[in-house]
Design a protein around this motif. Structure first.
Motif, PDB file in Angstrom:
ATOM      1  N   LEU A 299      22.251  76.547  80.621  1.00  0.00           N
ATOM      2  CA  LEU A 299      22.960  75.919  79.498  1.00  0.00           C
ATOM      3  C   LEU A 299      22.000  75.009  78.751  1.00  0.00           C
ATOM      4  CD1 LEU A 299      26.286  74.726  81.192  1.00  0.00           C
ATOM      5  CD2 LEU A 299      25.989  76.672  79.663  1.00  0.00           C
ATOM      6  N   PRO A 300      22.120  74.976  77.433  1.00  0.00           N
ATOM      7  CA  PRO A 300      21.341  73.986  76.687  1.00  0.00           C
ATOM      8  C   PRO A 300      21.753  72.576  77.120  1.00  0.00           C
ATOM      9  CG  PRO A 300      22.271  75.645  75.210  1.00  0.00           C
ATOM     10  CD  PRO A 300      22.892  75.858  76.565  1.00  0.00           C
ATOM     11  N   ALA A 301      20.824  71.659  77.054  1.00  0.00           N
ATOM     12  CA  ALA A 301      21.087  70.276  77.492  1.00  0.00           C
ATOM     13  C   ALA A 301      22.298  69.686  76.775  1.00  0.00           C
ATOM     14  CB  ALA A 301      19.851  69.408  77.271  1.00  0.00           C
ATOM     15  N   ALA A 302      22.440  69.948  75.491  1.00  0.00           N
ATOM     16  CA  ALA A 302      23.561  69.390  74.735  1.00  0.00           C
ATOM     17  C   ALA A 302      24.896  69.945  75.236  1.00  0.00           C
ATOM     18  CB  ALA A 302      23.393  69.689  73.247  1.00  0.00           C
ATOM     19  N   THR A 303      24.920  71.201  75.605  1.00  0.00           N
ATOM     20  CA  THR A 303      26.149  71.807  76.135  1.00  0.00           C
ATOM     21  C   THR A 303      26.489  71.191  77.483  1.00  0.00           C
ATOM     22  OG1 THR A 303      25.673  73.884  74.992  1.00  0.00           O
ATOM     23  CG2 THR A 303      27.241  73.992  76.819  1.00  0.00           C
ATOM     24  N   TRP A 304      25.474  71.039  78.348  1.00  0.00           N
ATOM     25  CA  TRP A 304      25.701  70.410  79.652  1.00  0.00           C
ATOM     26  C   TRP A 304      26.251  68.995  79.458  1.00  0.00           C
ATOM     27  CZ3 TRP A 304      26.270  71.643  84.546  1.00  0.00           C
ATOM     28  CH2 TRP A 304      26.279  70.609  85.491  1.00  0.00           C
ATOM     29  N   ALA A 305      25.666  68.242  78.542  1.00  0.00           N
ATOM     30  CA  ALA A 305      26.116  66.868  78.305  1.00  0.00           C
ATOM     31  C   ALA A 305      27.561  66.842  77.809  1.00  0.00           C
ATOM     32  CB  ALA A 305      25.190  66.186  77.308  1.00  0.00           C
ATOM     33  N   ALA A 306      27.912  67.764  76.901  1.00  0.00           N
ATOM     34  CA  ALA A 306      29.281  67.806  76.374  1.00  0.00           C
ATOM     35  C   ALA A 306      30.273  68.160  77.482  1.00  0.00           C
ATOM     36  CB  ALA A 306      29.378  68.820  75.232  1.00  0.00           C
ATOM     37  N   LEU A 307      29.914  69.102  78.338  1.00  0.00           N
ATOM     38  CA  LEU A 307      30.788  69.464  79.456  1.00  0.00           C
ATOM     39  C   LEU A 307      30.919  68.312  80.448  1.00  0.00           C
ATOM     40  CD1 LEU A 307      29.610  73.136  80.089  1.00  0.00           C
ATOM     41  CD2 LEU A 307      31.814  72.401  79.154  1.00  0.00           C
ATOM     42  N   ALA A 308      29.814  67.637  80.733  1.00  0.00           N
ATOM     43  CA  ALA A 308      29.848  66.497  81.654  1.00  0.00           C
ATOM     44  C   ALA A 308      30.710  65.377  81.088  1.00  0.00           C
ATOM     45  CB  ALA A 308      28.429  66.004  81.924  1.00  0.00           C
TER      46      ALA A 308
END
Length: 105
Positions: free
Chosen positions: A82-91
């Motif tokens: 996952l792109p870092a931004a996607t991981w951050a949004a999910l977290a």
């Protein structure tokens, strides 16, 4: 052409809207030849494709499904990247819902 032409959808992208079709064909192989003979023919065909000469700088020829199978095996072991931004949004969404967030890969 079976998917688009027969459904009168010859243009897959119209005014920026992507349109897609699919065709599924079911064949009773045993109606044509013994299944073991067909399986051997498929194996021989795959071997022939793999034996094709490969231009310099290119990877070996593959048959349909090989890339997906390799991706599946890799992601089954290592997870889905996952792109870092996607991981951050999910977290962030998980945290807002009180769901524990695993460590990022």
């Amino acid at each position: 052409m079976l998917a688009s032409g027969l459904t009168a959808n010859p243009i897959l992208a119209v005014a920026g809207n992507h349109r897609q079709n699919a065709t599924v064909v079911a064949v009773d192989v045993a109606a044509f030849l013994p299944v073991a003979e067909f399986t051997a023919l498929v194996d021989d065909t795959i071997d022939a494709v793999h034996a094709l000469p490969v231009p310099a700088g290119r990877s070996a020829a593959r048959v349909p499904g090989e890339r997906g199978a390799r991706t599946y095996r890799g992601r089954s072991v290592s997870g889905i990247p996952l792109p870092a931004a996607t991981w951050a949004a999910l977290a962030d969404a998980a945290t807002d819902l009180g769901v524990p967030v695993p460590r990022p890969p």
